[in-house]
Motif scaffolding. Structure first.
Motif, mmCIF file in Angstrom:
data_model
loop_
_atom_site.group_PDB
_atom_site.id
_atom_site.type_symbol
_atom_site.label_atom_id
_atom_site.label_comp_id
_atom_site.label_asym_id
_atom_site.label_seq_id
_atom_site.Cartn_x
_atom_site.Cartn_y
_atom_site.Cartn_z
ATOM 1 N N ARG A 23 0.803 -1.212 0.000
ATOM 2 C CA ARG A 23 0.000 0.000 0.000
ATOM 3 C C ARG A 23 0.844 1.273 0.000
ATOM 4 N N GLN A 24 2.153 1.114 0.189
ATOM 5 C CA GLN A 24 2.991 2.316 0.226
ATOM 6 C C GLN A 24 3.103 2.977 -1.133
ATOM 7 N N SER A 25 3.063 2.178 -2.172
ATOM 8 C CA SER A 25 3.167 2.761 -3.505
ATOM 9 C C SER A 25 2.191 2.056 -4.423
ATOM 10 N N ALA A 26 1.592 2.854 -5.289
ATOM 11 C CA ALA A 26 0.626 2.275 -6.221
ATOM 12 C C ALA A 26 1.313 1.301 -7.171
ATOM 13 N N SER A 27 2.629 1.440 -7.301
ATOM 14 C CA SER A 27 3.343 0.566 -8.221
ATOM 15 C C SER A 27 3.553 -0.829 -7.655
ATOM 16 N N ASN A 28 3.488 -0.934 -6.346
ATOM 17 C CA ASN A 28 3.709 -2.244 -5.747
ATOM 18 C C ASN A 28 2.530 -3.160 -6.011
ATOM 19 N N PRO A 29 2.813 -4.391 -6.341
ATOM 20 C CA PRO A 29 1.715 -5.326 -6.586
ATOM 21 C C PRO A 29 0.998 -5.687 -5.293
ATOM 22 N N ALA A 30 -0.189 -6.231 -5.456
ATOM 23 C CA ALA A 30 -0.958 -6.643 -4.282
ATOM 24 C C ALA A 30 -0.244 -7.778 -3.574
ATOM 25 N N PRO A 31 -0.420 -7.873 -2.268
ATOM 26 C CA PRO A 31 0.231 -8.970 -1.538
ATOM 27 C C PRO A 31 -0.338 -10.322 -1.968
ATOM 28 N N ARG A 32 0.507 -11.325 -1.846
ATOM 29 C CA ARG A 32 0.103 -12.670 -2.229
ATOM 30 C C ARG A 32 -0.965 -13.187 -1.262
ATOM 31 N N LYS A 33 -1.945 -13.874 -1.816
ATOM 32 C CA LYS A 33 -2.969 -14.461 -0.942
ATOM 33 C C LYS A 33 -2.580 -15.881 -0.586
ATOM 34 N N PHE A 34 -2.709 -16.198 0.655
ATOM 35 C CA PHE A 34 -2.428 -17.562 1.104
ATOM 36 C C PHE A 34 -3.746 -18.304 1.246
ATOM 37 N N SER A 35 -3.695 -19.576 0.957
ATOM 38 C CA SER A 35 -4.902 -20.377 1.106
ATOM 39 C C SER A 35 -5.321 -20.385 2.586
ATOM 40 N N SER A 36 -6.612 -20.266 2.818
ATOM 41 C CA SER A 36 -7.061 -20.224 4.206
ATOM 42 C C SER A 36 -6.808 -21.548 4.914
ATOM 43 N N LYS A 37 -6.665 -22.617 4.102
ATOM 44 C CA LYS A 37 -6.389 -23.917 4.717
ATOM 45 C C LYS A 37 -4.943 -24.031 5.166
ATOM 46 N N ARG A 38 -4.124 -23.198 4.591
ATOM 47 C CA ARG A 38 -2.708 -23.320 4.906
ATOM 48 C C ARG A 38 -2.205 -22.097 5.658
ATOM 49 N N GLN A 39 -2.869 -21.821 6.771
ATOM 50 C CA GLN A 39 -2.429 -20.651 7.514
ATOM 51 C C GLN A 39 -1.012 -20.847 8.070
ATOM 52 N N ASP A 40 -0.630 -22.097 8.212
ATOM 53 C CA ASP A 40 0.721 -22.341 8.716
ATOM 54 C C ASP A 40 1.773 -21.801 7.755
ATOM 55 N N SER A 41 1.464 -21.850 6.456
ATOM 56 C CA SER A 41 2.470 -21.335 5.525
ATOM 57 C C SER A 41 2.531 -19.819 5.591
ATOM 58 N N LEU A 42 1.405 -19.177 5.876
ATOM 59 C CA LEU A 42 1.422 -17.732 6.090
ATOM 60 C C LEU A 42 2.250 -17.400 7.331
ATOM 61 N N ARG A 43 2.049 -18.198 8.386
ATOM 62 C CA ARG A 43 2.835 -17.984 9.605
ATOM 63 C C ARG A 43 4.320 -18.112 9.310
ATOM 64 N N ARG A 44 4.642 -19.174 8.562
ATOM 65 C CA ARG A 44 6.052 -19.393 8.231
ATOM 66 C C ARG A 44 6.602 -18.217 7.433
ATOM 67 N N HIS A 45 5.783 -17.747 6.496
ATOM 68 C CA HIS A 45 6.206 -16.610 5.684
ATOM 69 C C HIS A 45 6.495 -15.404 6.568
ATOM 70 N N LEU A 46 5.556 -15.102 7.456
ATOM 71 C CA LEU A 46 5.706 -13.913 8.299
ATOM 72 C C LEU A 46 6.959 -14.020 9.169
#
Ligand SMILES: [Zn+2]
Ligand SMILES: [Zn+2]
Length: 894
Positions: A666-689
């Protein structure tokens, strides 16, 4: 240049000559100077590294021949001993090219000098030289040369440079994309040694090989410490650039110019004056060095005039009463390099504030660029230097050439730089046949060996073959068994982490080993496929045409019908609109419209886009990688959504995306939208963070959402997570036990050889790891300490690959043979690009005439020289260990 405060006339300056100096005093000081004794040489880190290698060989040799006093043995100065040493080296170590032995002999002489306090006698030196030049390689069939050393020509350069801007995906950070363009442009314009632009040898020793090399003896190194006398980084800083407007009598606008001083030249004492090169604004914007320099200056806020903008800077004029108008730098940035490396922060990769770009990343990028542009021969920094050297030689006097290249005589140029290719039509000159200059020039060009059909990525068949490789299968079997055992004993792999740590650890190791092996197999396969193509494609083509001519084939050739269009790769979709606009303005249909107003508008747009691009970083391309793991142990990330629905609440963060990526996006309009993680795989989002962001927190973390700009930095990750939960209703159940590992990851991450994602690969050349200390990282730290060293350490740190690598480096910086003449081929596509290489003051229409005029194409008498080579062995060995930054592209999912 630096804003040097004018020295006020000092009436009260201290008059040193009024102090009386007594005779006794001066005589007493003699004792002081005597007590200093012999002054050891202050070898530079690169040299020290080389000597350290020879030192280890020599000490091992002495152990082997049971000579207890290795110094005494060395100082005997008996050439037979040294011959025996090289013979032993040949018999006991990996195969080396002849140039490596030359290098070892030079280093051994330096090692000798440390003890003898004088040089090796002329006699012994001559004997060994003769031995290494004649008998030694002849008896052992040591190759004297292994591959061609090419020069570039303007056509090749334009193809490469365009390929970089239009197609290259090697760098994801905008700053590095532009910086790498600058490295190419400056190398081409000045022919300067690459080490002058970006410091060499800052790569860290590869710790992954530590365990494999066990040495029986411990010793103390005799090498002196390196004492750095310089205060400035080995790279071009703002203080080295004088930026000014010059009156252009031929145009209504004044021209922005720069004089760049290259310090850190080879063979000169540190801090000595460098060489100054003049560069000027160019109407071909891709090739305008000034646009790049001022973009960096805007990025770094380097102008004293803080209200200067890209719109205004191209419109300033030189006042009537002056002939030039300089732009001054802020004193805070004077010692800041323009070309800098990246560092890992919780918010992704950001440009480091002070450390220069690493040589290795540029070297690797150039190699990949050449391969990606489908050249058969690899491209290196020295190709640029040899190219400039030959062009300069054609057009300048010998003295001017020496000045440009920083060489003290003609010998080095004639021996190592001058093209091996005779770029003149001898049939024309001798046999008086009609001249065929165009053919001659193209025959000598690297373009002749370019094939757009050459493979640059792995095919599915390759990938399958890699997955079926027996070693991979074996490792996977092992991993499965370990997983089964853990499931049986602990009820799950994760659970075994605490109850059966040894099993978990082994499982983890095997997993890493698989990743490593796959990576290696992928590189090898890709390289083999490339070589194979260049070797065999012509044979197949000849066969095909024979069949066709004999009427045995009925398929009509595609290549003939499609014509020249097939040479162009499709223009990719860019993540950032800025890059798309830059490419459009550099190479689009309007790029050759030089109408003053339109040119000014494009100049301003290019500068704005470049400044914006310098701050942007493409998101990790990890999601694009092929999924090697069939067990499903790895993340199965989903592709980013094209347009995420705008959130209802401006502060609320959805729990299927990463909150920090979201903030960045959201800092720049040029930046792409953040990747969506599957809701079933919240663990991979955790790992990413955790892995991508939280693990890199050093001193606190602040929320990067626009709305939270004024909230102070959180002292630790827990407080940040609390903020995320309360302010952004973002809770993805990160447990504290995961955070405990964070600090551990922080320490391990950098030296880990198992870096897997593309961006992490880059980390090895561009991160704080390699930048901890510039001087120190040049060399095994133990060589810099005054305390004794043990062999176990120092031997392992510089493995064999580095031996040859270092010898390559130093031979490269000494001298380089060249192979090809520098021809200039004219073609409509390239003509416009050629224009950039002619001075801006030359009337634009005359450019074409200039390029085709005979003086321009004048070639020189060239000498054919055969040279021993080292590069191949050095490069190929090293490259196995190098990161594969373009891997994700090559391995993009099937
Ligand atoms: Zn993220
Ligand atoms: Zn916040």
């Amino acid at each position: 240049m630096a804003a040097v405060p004018a020295q006020p006339a000092q009436g009260n300056e201290y008059q040193f000559w009024t102090d009386p100096v007594l005779c006794e005093e001066t005589r007493a000081r003699l004792e002081h100077f005597r007590s200093l004794g012999w002054l050891p040489p202050n070898f530079k880190p690169k040299t020290l590294q080389g000597i350290a290698v020879v030192e280890r060989y020599w000490r091992r040799f002495c152990v082997h021949v049971e000579e207890g006093d290795y110094v005494d043995y060395l100082l005997r100065e008996e050439h037979a001993i040294y011959m025996n040493f090289f013979d032993w080296m040949f018999r006991t170590s990996r195969e080396k090219v002849l140039q490596s032995y030359d290098e070892y002999w030079r280093r051994l002489c330096q090692y000798y000098e440390l003890f003898a306090h004088r040089r090796v006698s002329e006699d012994a030196h001559k004997q060994i030289r003769r031995y290494l030049e004649g008998r030694f390689p002849a008896e052992r069939k040591i190759p004297r040369r292994t591959k061609d050393k090419n020069t570039l020509d303007v056509d090749v350069f334009c193809v490469l440079y365009r390929h970089h801007w239009v197609h290259s995906r090697f760098f994801s950070h905008g700053s590095l994309i532009v910086q790498f363009a600058t490295v190419q442009l400056w190398s081409a314009i000045t022919g300067t040694r690459p080490g002058v632009l970006v410091p060499q040898g800052t790569t860290l020793p590869d710790h992954s090989t530590l365990g494999n090399r066990k040495r029986p003896h411990a010793f103390e190194s005799d090498l002196p410490n390196y004492v750095s006398l310089k205060e400035l980084p080995d790279s071009v800083c703002y203080r080295d650039i004088e930026l000014f407007y010059l009156k252009d009598p031929q145009s209504k606008r004044d021209v922005l110019c720069a004089i760049i001083e290259f310090r850190n030249l080879k063979g000169r004492p540190e801090g000595a004056d460098g060489t100054k090169f003049f560069m000027h604004g160019d109407y071909q914007l891709a090739y305008c060095p000034i646009a790049q320099i001022i973009s960096y200056a805007f990025r770094d806020g380097a102008f004293v005039n803080t209200h200067l903008t890209p719109e205004l800077i191209w419109r300033l004029r030189v006042p009537k009463h002056n002939s030039s108008l300089p732009l001054r730098w802020r004193s805070e940035v004077l010692n800041t390099p323009l070309l800098r490396r990246l560092e890992r922060t919780p918010y992704g990769y950001e440009l480091h504030r002070s450390l220069p770009m690493a040589y290795e990343s540029s070297r690797q990028a150039l190699k990949e660029l050449g391969r990606d542009a489908r050249f058969e021969d690899d491209i290196g920094h020295y190709n640029y230097r040899r190219w400039t050297a030959n062009e300069v030689n054609k057009n300048f006097t010998s003295q001017e050439r020496q000045r440009v290249l920083g060489q003290s005589g003609d010998a080095v140029f004639e021996k190592h730089y001058q093209s091996q290719f005779i770029g003149r039509d001898l049939q024309h000159v001798v046999l008086l046949r009609p001249p065929q200059d165009g053919l001659v020039r193209f025959a000598g060009s690297m373009l002749r060996k370019r094939d757009p059909n050459a493979p640059s990525e792995l095919t599915d068949t390759h990938k399958r073959a890699i997955c079926q490789h027996p070693d991979i299968l074996q490792l996977r079997r092992e991993m499965r068994e370990l997983a089964a055992e853990m499931r049986c004993l602990a009820g799950g792999v994760k659970k075994a982490q605490t109850s059966y740590p040894h099993l978990y650890q082994r499982h983890d190791n095997v997993k890493k080993e698989i990743a490593k092996l796959r990576k290696k197999l992928a590189t090898d396969t890709r390289e083999a496929a490339r070589k194979d193509h260049f070797q065999n494609a012509p044979v197949l083509e000849v066969d095909r045409q024979i069949k066709q001519l004999l009427g045995e084939s009925d398929d009509v050739s595609d290549a003939e019908n499609s014509g020249d269009e097939s040479w162009e790769l499709p223009i990719p979709n860019y993540i950032f609109p800025e890059r798309a606009r830059l490419v459009e303005n550099f190479y689009g249909p309007n790029a050759e419209n030089f109408d003053e107003d339109k040119l000014l508008a494009r100049r301003i747009q290019v500068t704005k886009d470049m400044v914006a691009l310098l701050r942007l970083c493409e998101p990790s391309r990890r999601g694009n990688r092929v999924n090697w793991n069939i067990d499903g142990e790895e993340d199965l990330l989903e592709q980013p959504e094209k347009s995420p629905s705008p959130p209802d609440d401006i502060l609320k963060c959805p729990t299927d995306i990463c909150i920090i990526c979201c903030g960045t996006s959201r800092q720049s309009a040029s930046n792409p939208a953040p990747r969506k993680f599957s809701s079933k795989r919240q663990d991979s989002l955790r790992r990413h963070l955790i892995n991508m962001h939280l693990a890199h927190v050093r001193d606190g973390i602040s929320c990067n959402w626009e709305a939270c700009r004024n909230i102070p930095r959180f002292a630790d990750v827990t407080k940040f997570l609390a903020h995320a939960s309360t302010a952004h209703s973002y809770d993805i159940n990160i447990k504290l036990c995961h955070l405990d590992q964070v600090s551990q990851i922080k320490c391990n991450k950098i030296s880990s050889a198992e870096v897997s994602s593309e961006s992490e690969n880059r980390q090895r050349t561009e991160t704080p790891a390699s930048s901890v200390d510039l001087e120190m990282s040049n060399i095994d730290s133990r060589l810099l300490e005054s305390r004794p060293v043990t062999i176990a350490q120092s031997l392992t740190v510089v493995p064999d690959t580095q031996i040859s690598a270092s010898s390559v480096e130093s031979t490269m910086s000494d001298s380089h043979p060249i192979s090809d003449e520098v021809p200039i081929r004219r073609s409509t596509r390239i003509r416009a690009k050629l224009a950039d290489l002619t001075p801006v003051t030359v009337a634009r229409q005359s450019t074409r005439e200039m390029r085709s005029s005979p003086e321009y194409c004048k070639a020189d008498k060239q000498l054919n020289r055969a040279k021993p080579e080292v590069e191949r062995s050095g490069n190929s060995d090293v490259s196995v260990k190098k990161p594969l930054p373009r891997r994700s592209k090559r391995l993009r999912s099937q």
